[in-house]
Design an enzyme around this catalytic site. Structure first.
Site, PDB file in Angstrom:
ATOM      1  CB  SER A 106      -0.964   0.005   1.194  1.00  0.00           C
ATOM      2  OG  SER A 106      -2.066  -0.830   0.924  1.00  0.00           O
ATOM      3  CE  LYS A 109      -4.600   1.967  -0.404  1.00  0.00           C
ATOM      4  NZ  LYS A 109      -3.948   0.645  -0.357  1.00  0.00           N
ATOM      5  CB  SER A 283      -4.246   1.463   4.032  1.00  0.00           C
ATOM      6  OG  SER A 283      -3.378   0.989   3.025  1.00  0.00           O
TER       7      SER A 283
END
Length: 448
Positions: A106, A109, A283
């Site tokens: 993640s 992102k 997240s």
């Protein structure tokens, strides 16, 4: 354009203090005993020329000495990729195979966040409309608002500041149009709704849903559901029918545009900057994939998994001068096949800190704070990592066998460093996270 601009000036970010866009539990006793995250004041201020800064660049030798034992921690597993740079000048302070592409989980992102704020004002909002053909068909036209809420009137939405289907339904009732069926218009997106690079168990799950232009509550059939939906567009259409007081109305979907009827109702999402913060703090994969498609649409590219990935890469290269490579498969990092290097992420963080774009620079204030907020709230609370509590601001990443961390930290002498560390061959997530946290905490205490 389905994305509209709010005629209001973006408020200037005041340091790295967290803004309370999300529902959060009260701090635990441990969290109340850690420092308030105030050490970041000024890091997102307008950039100065590198020559004008009086803060010395941290010492490479001192950084290497401080991190050497932590990089050998058994919990990290047999391979660790890492890079640390001076966030203001971009100079490399430590490199451990930092140019090697690997699964970022993640931390990917960060690329979606920077790209969407590079092409949209922080105050832009995503518009969802209802159109009537005058003959009983009501079309819900989704434009990619990932937090549109199906909460009833007076009920708290799952995401703070979310647009409401209840408001859309109230407007339709006031318009007094005939409604005999509801059609969900999915034409804003193309291709698969679930990435072929995701694991079969990812959708439906607590963290993954099918990605459709119309969905509610991050892809949930009900705002209170934990598990998200494999058909969130139809679920949103049914929720709308319920809020309209007509639960028995048939709901179908179409991938062909039906945007020819009269607009009888419209609602707008929270500002893009708020969606970015919600994505980064928790997240949220569905918000990430939806925002990546906003990047694709802004570039007149195909709003699909590959189209969004290509658009994010192009925007970061053309707008921020950062080449992240061609290894992206999605906008969230959920695909194990995603590839990006720690060096690309530190280059991106340097570009964010130095950006003249206030929205992009505001990403620094949207990241979780160690022991304080978002996905870092339960971390940095004890042991060797505790020294970083309130001082480290970073994006976390976790997949099976992969633990990553990328963000910013001030050194005691006033330096601001950007870091990205991947432990991509570990067999114990908890041990890997603890080792990553202890490693980054050494930066927070290094008198480099």
């Amino acid at each position: 354009m389905l994305l509209v601009i709010v005629l209001a000036a973006a408020a200037a970010a005041a340091g790295f203090l967290v803004t309370d866009h999300l529902r959060r539990p009260q701090p635990t006793a441990q969290q109340r005993s850690v420092p308030t995250p105030s050490a970041y004041a000024g890091a997102d201020a307008a950039p100065r020329a590198a020559a004008a800064t009086t803060t010395p660049v941290p010492s490479r030798a001192a950084i290497a000495t401080a991190l050497r034992p932590a990089l050998r921690a058994a919990g990290l597993g047999p391979r660790v990729l890492a890079q640390v740079v001076d966030a203001r000048t971009g100079s490399t302070l430590l490199d451990r195979s930092g140019g090697t592409g690997a699964a970022p989980a993640s931390t990917l992102k960060l690329t979606t966040a920077a790209a969407v704020l590079a092409v949209h004002a922080a105050t832009d909002r995503i518009r969802t409309v209802a159109r009537s053909d005058g003959r009983g068909t009501l079309v819900l036209v989704g434009a990619g608002d990932p937090t549109l809420s199906a909460a009833g009137a007076g009920e708290r939405p799952r995401y703070a500041g979310a647009a409401r289907l209840a408001d859309l339904a109230a407007q339709v009732r006031r318009a007094k149009v005939s409604v005999r069926r509801i059609v969900v218009d999915d034409s804003a997106y193309r291709g698969a709704t679930v990435s072929p690079d995701w694991a079969a168990e990812d959708v439906p799950s607590e963290y993954g849903a099918a990605i459709t232009p119309l969905l509610a509550d991050g892809g949930r059939a009900d705002p209170d559901d934990d598990v998200r939906s494999a058909t969130p567009d139809v679920a949103a259409g049914k929720a709308f029918a319920r809020l309209l007081g007509r639960s028995s109305l048939p709901v179908t979907r179409t991938a062909t545009t039906t945007a020819t009827g009269r607009v009888v109702a419209a609602v707008r999402s929270a500002p893009i900057a708020t969606l970015v913060e919600q994505m980064l703090l928790q997240s949220d994969n569905v918000i990430a994939e939806s925002l990546a498609r906003q990047v694709a649409r802004s570039q007149h590219a195909t709003a699909s998994f590959p189209g969004a990935a290509a658009a994010v890469r192009a925007v970061l290269r053309d707008r921020l001068g950062v080449d992240i490579g061609g290894g992206l498969r999605d906008g969230s990092g959920l695909a194990p096949a995603d590839r990006i290097s720690p060096a690309a992420l530190t280059a991106l963080l340097h570009a964010v800190v130095r950006s003249s774009n206030q929205g992009v620079r505001g990403i620094t204030g949207a990241l979780p704070v160690a022991a304080w907020s978002g996905s870092l709230a339960p971390r940095y609370l004890s042991g060797a990592s505790r020294a970083g509590a309130g001082l480290v601001r970073a994006k976390t990443g976790t997949l099976t066998g992969v633990s990553t961390l990328a963000g910013l930290v001030h050194t005691p002498r006033g330096g601001l460093v950007a870091f990205a560390v991947f432990a991509d061959r570990n067999d114990d997530t908890a041990a890997a996270q603890a080792a990553l946290d202890a490693l980054v905490a050494r930066l927070a205490t290094c008198r480099c």
